[in-house]
Motif scaffolding. Structure first.
Motif, PDB file in Angstrom:
ATOM      1  N   UNK A 119       0.828  -1.206   0.000  1.00 28.29           N
ATOM      2  CA  UNK A 119       0.000   0.000   0.000  1.00 28.29           C
ATOM      3  C   UNK A 119       0.862   1.256   0.000  1.00 28.29           C
ATOM      4  N   UNK A 120       1.906   1.285   0.833  1.00 30.29           N
ATOM      5  CA  UNK A 120       2.775   2.457   0.860  1.00 30.29           C
ATOM      6  C   UNK A 120       3.681   2.492   2.067  1.00 30.29           C
ATOM      7  N   UNK A 121       4.115   3.699   2.424  1.00 35.42           N
ATOM      8  CA  UNK A 121       5.049   3.905   3.532  1.00 35.42           C
ATOM      9  C   UNK A 121       4.524   4.961   4.485  1.00 35.42           C
ATOM     10  N   UNK A 122       4.854   4.799   5.763  1.00 35.36           N
ATOM     11  CA  UNK A 122       4.443   5.757   6.779  1.00 35.36           C
ATOM     12  C   UNK A 122       5.675   6.251   7.539  1.00 35.36           C
ATOM     13  N   UNK A 123       6.054   7.515   7.364  1.00 32.09           N
ATOM     14  CA  UNK A 123       7.224   8.052   8.073  1.00 32.09           C
ATOM     15  C   UNK A 123       6.977   8.152   9.575  1.00 32.09           C
ATOM     16  N   UNK A 124       8.064   8.285  10.311  1.00 33.23           N
ATOM     17  CA  UNK A 124       8.026   8.457  11.766  1.00 33.23           C
ATOM     18  C   UNK A 124       8.802   9.720  12.142  1.00 33.23           C
ATOM     19  N   UNK A 125       8.546  10.228  13.335  1.00 36.72           N
ATOM     20  CA  UNK A 125       9.280  11.393  13.837  1.00 36.72           C
ATOM     21  C   UNK A 125       9.618  11.191  15.303  1.00 36.72           C
ATOM     22  N   UNK A 126      10.756  11.733  15.717  1.00 33.39           N
ATOM     23  CA  UNK A 126      11.167  11.658  17.117  1.00 33.39           C
ATOM     24  C   UNK A 126      10.729  12.923  17.838  1.00 33.39           C
ATOM     25  N   UNK A 127      10.020  12.735  18.943  1.00 30.93           N
ATOM     26  CA  UNK A 127       9.537  13.865  19.735  1.00 30.93           C
ATOM     27  C   UNK A 127       9.922  13.676  21.194  1.00 30.93           C
ATOM     28  N   UNK A 128      10.019  14.774  21.918  1.00 24.59           N
ATOM     29  CA  UNK A 128      10.352  14.731  23.348  1.00 24.59           C
ATOM     30  C   UNK A 128       9.337  15.541  24.140  1.00 24.59           C
ATOM     31  N   UNK A 129       9.250  15.248  25.425  1.00 26.88           N
ATOM     32  CA  UNK A 129       8.418  16.044  26.322  1.00 26.88           C
ATOM     33  C   UNK A 129       9.090  17.398  26.535  1.00 26.88           C
ATOM     34  N   UNK A 130       8.306  18.476  26.658  1.00 28.87           N
ATOM     35  CA  UNK A 130       8.902  19.809  26.833  1.00 28.87           C
ATOM     36  C   UNK A 130       9.837  19.957  28.025  1.00 28.87           C
ATOM     37  N   UNK A 131       9.748  19.038  28.985  1.00 29.43           N
ATOM     38  CA  UNK A 131      10.645  19.109  30.149  1.00 29.43           C
ATOM     39  C   UNK A 131      12.083  18.759  29.777  1.00 29.43           C
ATOM     40  N   UNK A 132      12.264  18.111  28.633  1.00 31.04           N
ATOM     41  CA  UNK A 132      13.613  17.764  28.177  1.00 31.04           C
ATOM     42  C   UNK A 132      14.260  19.017  27.585  1.00 31.04           C
ATOM     43  N   UNK A 133      15.404  19.457  28.109  1.00 32.24           N
ATOM     44  CA  UNK A 133      16.038  20.701  27.644  1.00 32.24           C
ATOM     45  C   UNK A 133      16.807  20.512  26.334  1.00 32.24           C
ATOM     46  N   UNK A 134      16.071  20.103  25.311  1.00 32.09           N
ATOM     47  CA  UNK A 134      16.707  19.880  24.010  1.00 32.09           C
ATOM     48  C   UNK A 134      15.766  20.342  22.906  1.00 32.09           C
ATOM     49  N   UNK A 135      16.307  21.111  21.973  1.00 32.74           N
ATOM     50  CA  UNK A 135      15.526  21.588  20.829  1.00 32.74           C
ATOM     51  C   UNK A 135      16.047  21.053  19.504  1.00 32.74           C
ATOM     52  N   UNK A 136      17.124  20.276  19.580  1.00 44.39           N
ATOM     53  CA  UNK A 136      17.686  19.629  18.397  1.00 44.39           C
ATOM     54  C   UNK A 136      18.135  18.227  18.780  1.00 44.39           C
ATOM     55  N   UNK A 137      18.387  17.391  17.773  1.00 46.87           N
ATOM     56  CA  UNK A 137      18.898  16.045  18.043  1.00 46.87           C
ATOM     57  C   UNK A 137      20.265  16.113  18.715  1.00 46.87           C
TER      58      UNK A 137
END
Length: 319
Positions: A119-137
């Motif tokens: 049928x196709x492909x489904x991409x994924x994304x990495x997310x964090x809780x806002x309490x984690x002090x990180x805005x980039x990988x």
């Protein structure tokens, strides 16, 4: 006379297959999904089931059978009668990853199924809780290195698991895995801060990925997604990282070829429908149908080899 019996039986069986396909379907068709309602695969299944039902002129009913990392649904379909009335919409979890993730797998992803159509492909994304002090990988990796074992990530499916374990191995960080039975529950706990990191599929996670309730740091594909503009591929930070999830429809082993061809042909028409394409694009799903059942059969076999290598490289031991 006894010598003729096997020949008669074989001829009867051969005649039965076209007869079955000619009248197929004469009753509702069940499309088993091995994940919970609200998951990305469930959203895809319900979108295509509606149009497939119109073309088959019979109801196509989505039946969610979540549990054991798609094993319950896979076992159910593997044991079903091969008559075209029980189909399986699944992903790399059941057919590419599970053979390397579980020692006692009670189905064979190759021998127990008949591939019908990718049928196709489904991409994924990495997310964090806002309490984690990180805005980039890069900042997430630095934070995880400074706090080994203090972060946890949700893992409701093989893609989430293999993605995070690959990141951990390549980046050299210690983030604890927390198993979940469903993607919606994993997202709920990420929002609540019960877990701090989650690699979610676009289908079940897109609504939250676009809000400030969580922070999206990267996509698992090699290129940016139009659905999340400005969110970079994880591979830009984590070298050689590129991961996505395939989706397709299979039946039990022994499904008559005329039935396979009918379903494959109708699904080609369904996936060419602009309304279907627009709905699937809305959850980030990329339509990519196989041209023939044989092409999908080869793809399933190739992906089993590919995911086996990914899991071995990530150092994941079978349960």
């Amino acid at each position: 006379m006894r010598i003729l019996v096997p020949l008669v039986l074989a001829l009867a069986a051969g005649a039965a297959a076209p007869a079955l396909a000619q009248g197929y379907p004469t009753q509702p068709v069940t499309l088993v999904v091995p994940f919970a309602a609200g998951s990305g695969t469930d959203a895809v299944a319900r979108t295509v089931a509606q149009k497939l039902s119109e073309r088959l002129k019979q109801p196509v009913l989505v039946d969610n059978k979540p549990g054991a990392s798609a094993q319950l649904g896979a076992q159910y379909v593997a044991k079903a009668k091969p008559d075209g009335y029980t189909l399986f919409m699944t992903t790399n979890t059941s057919h590419s990853a599970n053979p390397s993730l579980f020692k006692d797998l009670r189905y064979d992803p190759i021998k127990d199924f008949t591939p019908i159509v990718r049928v196709g492909e489904l991409p994924f994304a990495l997310a964090v809780h806002p309490s984690v002090p990180a805005r980039t990988m890069q900042e997430l990796i630095a934070h995880a290195r400074a706090n080994p074992g203090k972060l946890s990530y949700a893992t409701p499916n093989s893609t989430s698991l293999v993605a995070m374990e690959s990141i951990k191995r390549i980046a050299g960080v210690d983030i604890q895995a927390v198993p979940y039975k469903s993607s919606p529950q994993a997202m709920t706990d990420l929002i609540a801060g019960t877990v701090q990191v989650y690699v979610t599929d676009f289908g079940s996670g897109m609504a939250m990925l676009r809000t400030d309730r969580i922070r999206t740091l990267g996509v698992t594909t090699a290129h940016e997604s139009q659905m999340l503009p400005g969110v970079p591929p994880i591979g830009r930070t984590v070298k050689d990282f590129d991961l996505t999830s395939w989706n397709g429809i299979l039946g039990p082993a022994g499904l008559p070829r005329p039935v396979v061809d009918r379903i494959h042909a109708e699904m080609q028409a369904v996936l060419a429908d602009k309304e279907v394409q627009d709905k699937l694009a809305g959850i980030g799903f990329q339509v990519w149908p196989s041209r023939t059942p044989e092409e999908f059969t080869k793809y399933v076999a190739d992906q089993l080899v590919h995911w086996t290598r990914l899991i071995q490289q990530a150092g994941i031991k079978p349960e």
